[in-house]
Design an enzyme around this catalytic site. Structure first.
Site, PDB file in Angstrom:
ATOM      1  N   ALA A  86       0.858  -1.196   0.000  1.00  0.00           N
ATOM      2  CA  ALA A  86       0.000   0.000   0.000  1.00  0.00           C
ATOM      3  C   ALA A  86       0.885   1.233   0.000  1.00  0.00           C
ATOM      4  O   ALA A  86       2.086   1.152   0.285  1.00  0.00           O
ATOM      5  CB  ALA A  86      -0.892   0.011   1.243  1.00  0.00           C
ATOM      6  N   LYS A  87       0.335   2.349  -0.336  1.00  0.00           N
ATOM      7  CA  LYS A  87       1.037   3.628  -0.198  1.00  0.00           C
ATOM      8  C   LYS A  87      -0.002   4.727  -0.224  1.00  0.00           C
ATOM      9  O   LYS A  87      -1.039   4.595  -0.870  1.00  0.00           O
ATOM     10  CB  LYS A  87       2.007   3.834  -1.363  1.00  0.00           C
ATOM     11  CG  LYS A  87       3.085   4.839  -1.066  1.00  0.00           C
ATOM     12  CD  LYS A  87       4.075   4.273  -0.089  1.00  0.00           C
ATOM     13  CE  LYS A  87       5.374   5.019  -0.082  1.00  0.00           C
ATOM     14  NZ  LYS A  87       6.426   4.231   0.534  1.00  0.00           N
ATOM     15  N   GLY A  88       0.284   5.809   0.479  1.00  0.00           N
ATOM     16  CA  GLY A  88      -0.673   6.913   0.475  1.00  0.00           C
ATOM     17  C   GLY A  88       0.005   8.203   0.815  1.00  0.00           C
ATOM     18  O   GLY A  88       1.225   8.252   1.031  1.00  0.00           O
TER      19      GLY A  88
END
Ligand code: NAD
Length: 425
Positions: free
Chosen positions: A114-116
């Site tokens: 994931a990344k944000g």
């Protein structure tokens, strides 16, 4: 920046998504992997876009945009950093979430990628504004995160304090303290000892193993480290402690060189005193570009992305490169190093100590039992050696680069998990 799982820099010559897809395809070409699985891995599972209203200190309200990309969770909950940076885009978050999937798989961690982040310059926010932004961002993401769903961590522009606010906001709404919702927290609220030094330590461990693989004597090995920050200083000190001669280190202002090697504990790192490296009383001063081209055994670029490019790859004299930073080598430079037979040990293996100790932190949080620093170091050593051995086996049994071998290990684990779970419905 401290304590991130990862904060990958996109390659200058291609976007993060393009890099992630190219590496997926390169690895797939060596494996008998179902084409449908490769096709699935080219796309994120979900990308969330949220609008975050924040009250500024002057009483006005400003709207910020935040993202969270979930790539693949076949091996476990999503895991990856949250960055606060003006250049954050949806596309970048997707690409970096894919890199996190490969990184977790190569370490055999039970996580997906994931990344944000939020499109904001954190330096333009007061501490109170940053806290309000973080709490509201946590609330906007609450339906899609959680200790068993998606576990964020710090990245560029965020730090242990940001994670403490994030954890508090989530916990308040859940009605119970949930330290396992984020990693990279201060130890007093469930953070792990040794988390901050872990990426640099893993770079040191992998470099030590690579030195051994090539049959060199660590006591005779010279090392140059670009970027004497969290990753660079910890890697340099680890290798110095084991007898290597760290002959050059740098910070953003320049590099210092001593052919006899520095006492790396005597040079203060960037966090300890910014600017101390270039003002250290050393026999010789160099530019950062000159450091990269030094005739050393091992070059560790540990500052920023895209420093080894088509422009300087032919002038690099190091016998081996170990990537401490994320994405320090562009794809053109990578090809040149392959032609020149200079081994490049990739970032997703070398600096994966960060996400590995994040995994330890998550285990400590869900078990409500903290580990001593010695145990963190021992378990990190075990996990790094296990990953190194898996990559080394692929490297030795196929005619591939270290980077390809690393992606082959990652993809074969992910593909096997997809095969065994199947496609629902
Ligand atoms: P840091 O801020 O602690 O240190 C960075 C160092 O690089 C400092 O010494 C700084 O002066 C120097 N630097 C900055 N810009 C430079 C430039 N243009 N040229 C030369 N030197 C420059 O950062 P860090 O946490 O050590 O991260 C370094 C790299 O490692 C980044 O690419 C980061 O994405 C990656 N990384 C960090 C972690 C982590 O948890 N800290 C984990 C994985 C990967």
């Amino acid at each position: 920046m401290t304590g991130s799982d990862d904060s990958t820099e996109p390659n200058a010559e291609e976007s993060a998504v393009e890099t992630a897809r190219r590496q997926l395809e390169r690895a797939a070409a060596h494996l008998d992997v179902d084409e449908g699985t490769v096709e699935r891995l080219r796309y994120p599972k979900d990308v969330y876009r949220v609008t975050i209203p924040v009250e500024r200190d002057d009483g006005t309200t400003e709207m910020f945009t935040g993202y969270r990309a979930h790539h693949d969770s076949v091996r476990g909950p999503f895991k990856g950093g949250l960055r606060y940076h003006p250049d954050v885009t949806e596309d970048e978050c997707v690409g970096l979430s894919m890199w996190m999937t490969w990184k977790c798989a190569v370490m055999d961690l039970p996580f997906g990628g994931a990344k944000g982040g939020v499109v904001v310059n954190p330096k333009e926010l007061s501490q109170n504004e940053k806290e309000r932004l973080t709490r509201r961002f946590a609330e906007e993401l609450r339906p899609v995160i959680g200790p068993m769903k998606d576990i964020p961590a710090p990245d560029m522009g965020t730090d242990p304090q940001t994670m403490a606010w994030f954890m508090d906001a989530y916990s308040m709404q859940e009605g119970q303290t949930e330290p396992g919702v984020v990693t990279g927290k201060p130890p007093v609220v469930g953070g792990s000892h040794g988390r901050e030094g872990a990426p640099g330590r893993s770079v040191g461990i992998i470099t030590r193993e690579a030195i051994d693989f090539y049959g060199w004597d660590i006591e005779e090995t010279t090392v140059a480290v670009q970027g004497f920050g969290s990753v660079g200083a910890n890697a340099a000190r680890y290798l110095d402690d084991r007898g290597a001669s760290v002959v050059a280190v740098s910070d953003v202002d320049g590099a210092i060189y001593d052919p006899d090697g520095f006492d790396t504990n005597d040079v203060e790192d960037h966090d300890e005193t910014p600017g101390m490296v270039s003002s250290y009383d050393a026999p010789e001063s160099l530019t950062n570009d000159e450091l990269l081209e030094l005739d050393v055994d091992v070059l560790i670029p540990a500052a920023i992305g895209n420093v080894l490019t088509g422009g300087n790859a032919r002038d690099i004299q190091a016998d081996m490169i170990v990537e401490g930073a994320n994405g320090p080598t562009t794809s053109t430079a990578d090809q040149i190093f392959e032609e020149r037979e200079i081994p490049v040990i990739p970032d997703i293996l070398a600096n994966a100590g960060g996400v590995t100790v994040s995994y330890f932190e998550w285990l400590q949080d869900i078990n409500r039992r903290s580990w001593r620093l010695e145990r963190v170091h021992e378990e990190l050593e075990t996990e790094m050696l296990r990953a190194w051995d898996a990559v080394r086996e692929e490297y030795e049994s196929r005619d591939v680069t270290w980077r390809d071998a690393t992606y082959i290990v990652a993809l074969s684990r992910i593909a096997e998990a997809h095969d065994s779970r199947g496609l629902w419905p």
